[in-house]
Scaffold this active site. Structure first.
Site, PDB file in Angstrom:
ATOM      1  N   ASN A  22       0.840  -1.203   0.000  1.00 41.49           N
ATOM      2  CA  ASN A  22       0.000   0.000   0.000  1.00 41.49           C
ATOM      3  C   ASN A  22       0.868   1.243   0.000  1.00 41.49           C
ATOM      4  O   ASN A  22       1.925   1.262   0.644  1.00 41.49           O
ATOM      5  CB  ASN A  22      -0.844   0.097   1.290  1.00 41.49           C
ATOM      6  CG  ASN A  22      -1.832  -1.040   1.437  1.00 41.49           C
ATOM      7  OD1 ASN A  22      -2.376  -1.532   0.460  1.00 41.49           O
ATOM      8  ND2 ASN A  22      -2.065  -1.459   2.666  1.00 41.49           N
ATOM      9  N   GLY A  25       2.313  -6.631   4.074  1.00 44.01           N
ATOM     10  CA  GLY A  25       3.212  -7.581   3.421  1.00 44.01           C
ATOM     11  C   GLY A  25       4.513  -6.914   3.026  1.00 44.01           C
ATOM     12  O   GLY A  25       5.610  -7.418   3.314  1.00 44.01           O
ATOM     13  N   LEU A  79       1.566  -7.317  22.891  1.00 40.88           N
ATOM     14  CA  LEU A  79       0.789  -6.529  23.865  1.00 40.88           C
ATOM     15  C   LEU A  79       1.308  -5.101  23.987  1.00 40.88           C
ATOM     16  O   LEU A  79       1.248  -4.500  25.059  1.00 40.88           O
ATOM     17  CB  LEU A  79       0.861  -7.235  25.235  1.00 40.88           C
ATOM     18  CG  LEU A  79       0.431  -8.708  25.255  1.00 40.88           C
ATOM     19  CD1 LEU A  79       0.865  -9.385  26.536  1.00 40.88           C
ATOM     20  CD2 LEU A  79      -1.076  -8.808  25.082  1.00 40.88           C
ATOM     21  N   ALA A 132       4.827  -1.453  13.694  1.00 38.39           N
ATOM     22  CA  ALA A 132       5.443  -2.110  14.861  1.00 38.39           C
ATOM     23  C   ALA A 132       5.233  -3.625  14.764  1.00 38.39           C
ATOM     24  O   ALA A 132       6.176  -4.411  14.940  1.00 38.39           O
ATOM     25  CB  ALA A 132       4.829  -1.572  16.151  1.00 38.39           C
ATOM     26  N   GLY A 133       3.999  -4.028  14.464  1.00 33.93           N
ATOM     27  CA  GLY A 133       3.693  -5.463  14.352  1.00 33.93           C
ATOM     28  C   GLY A 133       4.418  -6.097  13.175  1.00 33.93           C
ATOM     29  O   GLY A 133       4.945  -7.210  13.275  1.00 33.93           O
ATOM     30  N   ASP A 134       4.467  -5.387  12.057  1.00 39.50           N
ATOM     31  CA  ASP A 134       5.135  -5.930  10.862  1.00 39.50           C
ATOM     32  C   ASP A 134       6.625  -6.149  11.121  1.00 39.50           C
ATOM     33  O   ASP A 134       7.203  -7.152  10.704  1.00 39.50           O
ATOM     34  CB  ASP A 134       4.981  -4.952   9.678  1.00 39.50           C
ATOM     35  CG  ASP A 134       3.518  -4.678   9.359  1.00 39.50           C
ATOM     36  OD1 ASP A 134       2.680  -5.553   9.620  1.00 39.50           O
ATOM     37  OD2 ASP A 134       3.218  -3.572   8.871  1.00 39.50           O
TER      38      ASP A 134
HETATM   39  O1  RIB Z   1       0.872  -2.379   9.575  1.00 40.03           O
HETATM   40  C1  RIB Z   1       0.978  -1.103   9.031  1.00 40.03           C
HETATM   41  C2  RIB Z   1       0.438  -1.092   7.635  1.00 40.03           C
HETATM   42  O2  RIB Z   1      -0.941  -1.370   7.670  1.00 40.03           O
HETATM   43  C3  RIB Z   1       0.537   0.238   6.935  1.00 40.03           C
HETATM   44  O3  RIB Z   1       1.760   0.413   6.270  1.00 40.03           O
HETATM   45  C4  RIB Z   1      -0.668   0.239   6.023  1.00 40.03           C
HETATM   46  O4  RIB Z   1      -0.361   0.199   4.671  1.00 40.03           O
HETATM   47  C5  RIB Z   1      -1.513  -0.954   6.447  1.00 40.03           C
HETATM   48  O5  RIB Z   1      -1.405  -1.998   5.588  1.00 40.03           O
END
Ligand code: RIB
Length: 311
Positions: A11, A41, A222, A251-253
């Site tokens: 995105n 992703g 958490l 943060a999660g990614d």
């Molecule tokens: O996890 C963050 C992401 O969530 C952003 O970069 C946004 O594109 C959405 O997919």
């Protein structure tokens, strides 16, 4: 050969810094606007590349300027982008992100090309799954594709990691049974498990619901409270590092990327979780999605500076 295959979304993020999130019916004035490469992703693939992993990505963008920018950014992190398809007649995915002054965000995604990924794409590129050790997915592409890939990947003996974001309550049981590691945050676990989470005991209960559906390991992140690993051996808690949060986007990614990077290097799941926390603790001190992701060297320097030992 690439060790890791990420199958998921790309995105262009439209990021608005706001003093606070607007209430329903309220209009507020933003402090700043920026365009930042994102998508769960792509963020994971980008982070894996920056951390030094050999990573490929399967995904789709529109045949437009944003799609080109997203692919170019992944190339900067040495991600193999040969199987990111440029599709005509559909726009690249967009995410509209409000970041408030505490660093918390709210995100609305317009899927665009991401929802055009099909099982056929996968069948035509099955060699990428065959060659990888670990397959990483999220839920911003069609669920039937995620479910299909998980099944094939398991049959081929791969490690399947799913970041169930954005969470939904209608995931097929077949998906859960083919997942080695699922990494929901608290809100996502609530949606997936269908129970309200008020305390640690509830989180454990929620995670066990996923285990009963066949997930091998559940890692619940958490935020500032760290994470909890739940599997057949019981459960274990991990602390987050204390940092000044600027923006929690990705943060999660980045946690998932840090975790997977360590696993592919042969580290234990516990050490991999600790590394995931280190990577994401750097990310939240910086603005944006891919713009906030550190290189392997930056992570090593940080580990030395704060006196951590588990690289
Ligand atoms: O996890 C963050 C992401 O969530 C952003 O970069 C946004 O594109 C959405 O997919």
């Amino acid at each position: 050969m690439n060790d890791i295959l990420v199958i998921g979304s790309l995105n262009m993020d439209f990021v608005v810094e706001v003093p606070k999130s607007p209430l329903p019916g309220e209009t507020i004035i933003a402090n700043k606007f920026s365009l930042v490469p994102g998508g769960k992703g792509a963020n994971q693939a980008f982070a894996l590349g920056r951390l030094g992993a050999r990573v490929s990505m399967i995904g789709a963008v529109g045949n437009d300027e944003y799609g080109k920018k997203l692919i170019d950014n992944l190339k900067l992190a040495h991600v193999n982008t040969k199987k990111i398809f440029k599709m005509n007649d559909v726009n690249t995915g967009n995410a509209f992100i409000n970041v408030d002054k505490s660093g918390e965000n709210s995100i609305v995604v317009v899927s665009g090309a991401n929802e055009k990924i099909t099982k056929e794409f996968i069948d035509n590129n099955i060699c990428y799954i065959k060659r990888a050790k670990i397959i990483v997915m999220q839920l911003e592409i069609p669920i039937e594709v995620v479910t299909y890939v998980a099944k094939i990947a398991k049959e081929l003996g791969k490690i399947v990691v799913v970041d169930p974001a954005p969470a939904r309550c209608d995931l097929p049981d077949e998906l859960f049974s083919n997942v080695d590691i699922m990494k929901p945050n608290e809100t996502e676990l609530q949606t997936l498990s269908g129970i309200k989470l008020n305390n640690e005991e509830d989180i454990l209960k929620g995670a066990k619901i996923l285990l009963n559906k066949g997930v091998k390991n559940v890692i619940v992140t958490l935020g500032a409270n760290g994470s909890m690993l739940v599997n057949a051996n019981g459960y274990k808690k991990f602390d987050a590092l204390k940092v000044d949060v600027v923006d929690t986007t990705a943060a999660g990614d980045s946690f998932t990327a840090g975790l997977v990077n360590s696993l592919v290097l042969g580290k234990s799941l516990e050490d991999a979780i600790k590394y995931g926390h280190i990577v994401s603790s750097i990310v939240v001190t910086r603005k944006g999605a891919q713009s906030s992701i550190p290189t392997k060297m930056e992570v090593s320097k940080y580990i030395k500076e704060v006196g951590l030992v588990n690289e």
